[in-house]
Design an enzyme around this catalytic site. Structure first.
Site, PDB file in Angstrom:
ATOM      1  N   LYS A  53       0.824  -1.116  -0.137  1.00 13.71           N
ATOM      2  CA  LYS A  53       0.128  -0.045  -0.105  1.00 13.71           C
ATOM      3  C   LYS A  53       0.842   1.153   0.150  1.00 13.71           C
ATOM      4  O   LYS A  53       0.597   2.259  -0.650  1.00 13.71           O
ATOM      5  CB  LYS A  53      -1.034   0.085   1.184  1.00 13.71           C
ATOM      6  CG  LYS A  53      -2.093  -1.000   1.223  1.00 13.71           C
ATOM      7  CD  LYS A  53      -2.895  -1.075   2.493  1.00 13.71           C
ATOM      8  CE  LYS A  53      -3.965  -2.157   2.492  1.00 13.71           C
ATOM      9  NZ  LYS A  53      -4.543  -2.180   3.703  1.00 13.71           N
ATOM     10  N   GLN A  97      -5.387  -1.362  10.001  1.00 16.56           N
ATOM     11  CA  GLN A  97      -5.101  -2.605   9.219  1.00 16.56           C
ATOM     12  C   GLN A  97      -5.571  -4.012  10.183  1.00 16.56           C
ATOM     13  O   GLN A  97      -5.415  -3.794  11.389  1.00 16.56           O
ATOM     14  CB  GLN A  97      -3.486  -2.932   9.061  1.00 16.56           C
ATOM     15  CG  GLN A  97      -3.116  -4.140   8.692  1.00 16.56           C
ATOM     16  CD  GLN A  97      -3.423  -4.475   7.060  1.00 16.56           C
ATOM     17  OE1 GLN A  97      -3.203  -3.201   6.428  1.00 16.56           O
ATOM     18  NE2 GLN A  97      -3.813  -5.561   6.759  1.00 16.56           N
ATOM     19  N   ASP A 120     -11.658   2.809   4.545  1.00 17.11           N
ATOM     20  CA  ASP A 120     -12.121   1.418   4.083  1.00 17.11           C
ATOM     21  C   ASP A 120     -13.421   1.132   4.174  1.00 17.11           C
ATOM     22  O   ASP A 120     -14.016  -0.181   3.929  1.00 17.11           O
ATOM     23  CB  ASP A 120     -11.301   0.563   5.407  1.00 17.11           C
ATOM     24  CG  ASP A 120     -10.468  -0.456   4.957  1.00 17.11           C
ATOM     25  OD1 ASP A 120     -10.326  -0.831   3.714  1.00 17.11           O
ATOM     26  OD2 ASP A 120      -9.971  -1.328   5.691  1.00 17.11           O
TER      27      ASP A 120
END
Length: 284
Positions: A53, A97, A120
């Protein structure tokens, strides 16, 4: 004979377009977008994913700030960091995460993220906005699936679509996004009877059931658009999807391979959502 749609190639094209946008914003005197990533612990898979990422962010011109926390961090300390990112005017998006180490409540942590920085698409407010048909951040993999269908030239409106899998991260949200584009959508799952009879009626098949190579040509309608979300590992160590790619290829219009299919588009969609959050904040 159908064609393979490589998400790896599509993501490079889309990242190039995003990079051009960010360069133009810089020429206009604007600051670069910024994504804050919070990583708890040292899980090798998570760290590898974060590295990918970060590399993608650097290519596009998005500043990626990684907050590395020990696995022993308390829930309170984690949420304090999230609140700090919420208040930081230079931070446009927050990525927590997953998975979190045992002892930490992921739902509580997600709830602490500012919904306008939730790139997200996991905050309950964004989930509610998605199902209400309001502007929101949708989860990254479903966003990537929709970008893939568009790249296939799939005229979604009016088509029959089946989504195999009803997970919170993929199945349910991609079904909602397809409905928003005026597809007629059925969600199938492990309890669905005569799945092949259902899928053969549909022009769009999204396979996210987690069953290695379950779908062969007997499951697909001729000319269908097939997106394989599955990531499974065979006994010989090789990766495969939920679809027997080579078997369905002669019968479909397009199918995504595994690997190099949906996976690269998930990271691309994270960048897409981050840029969207940045534009929303900076172009008020």
């Amino acid at each position: 004979m159908g064609e393979l749609l490589y998400g790896s190639e599509l993501s490079e094209k889309l990242k190039g377009e995003m990079r051009d946008k960010v360069i133009q914003y810089g020429k206009e005197g604007r600051r670069p977008p910024r994504l804050d990533t919070i990583v708890v612990g040292d899980d090798p898979a998570s760290l590898s994913y974060i590295k990918g990422k970060k590399k993608a962010c650097e290519f596009v011109g998005i500043r990626n700030v990684v907050h590395q926390l020990p696995a022993t961090v308390s829930q309170r300390e984690l949420e304090q960091l999230i609140q700090s990112c919420n208040k930081d005017e230079m931070c446009d998006g927050i990525l927590l995460q997953m998975p979190l180490p045992d002892g930490l409540d992921a739902n509580r942590a997600i709830l602490a993220i500012d919904p306008d920085k939730d790139v997200d698409g996991l905050h309950p407010l964004n989930v509610g906005r998605l199902y209400a048909g309001e502007p929101c951040f949708a989860p990254c993999t479903p966003v990537g699936i929709m970008l893939i269908l568009d790249a296939m030239g799939c005229a979604i409106e009016g088509m029959r679509a089946v989504v195999i899998g009803r997970s919170r991260l993929v199945g349910n949200p991609v079904a909602r996004l397809l409905q928003d584009r005026n597809a007629t959508v059925t969600i199938a799952h492990s309890r669905t009877r005569d799945l092949a009879a259902l899928t053969k009626q549909c022009e769009i098949v999204v396979a996210a059931c987690g069953q290695p190579e379950m779908l062969d040509h007997t499951y697909v309608k001729e000319g269908a658009y097939v997106v394989d979300v599955g990531i499974n590992r065979k006994e010989d160590g090789h990766l495969c999807g939920d679809v027997k790619t080579e078997d369905v290829l002669p019968y479909v219009s397009y199918v995504t391979p595994v690997p190099k299919g949906v996976g690269p588009m998930t990271i691309c969609s994270l960048l897409h959502n981050t840029l969207k959050a940045y534009e929303k904040r900076c172009f008020k």
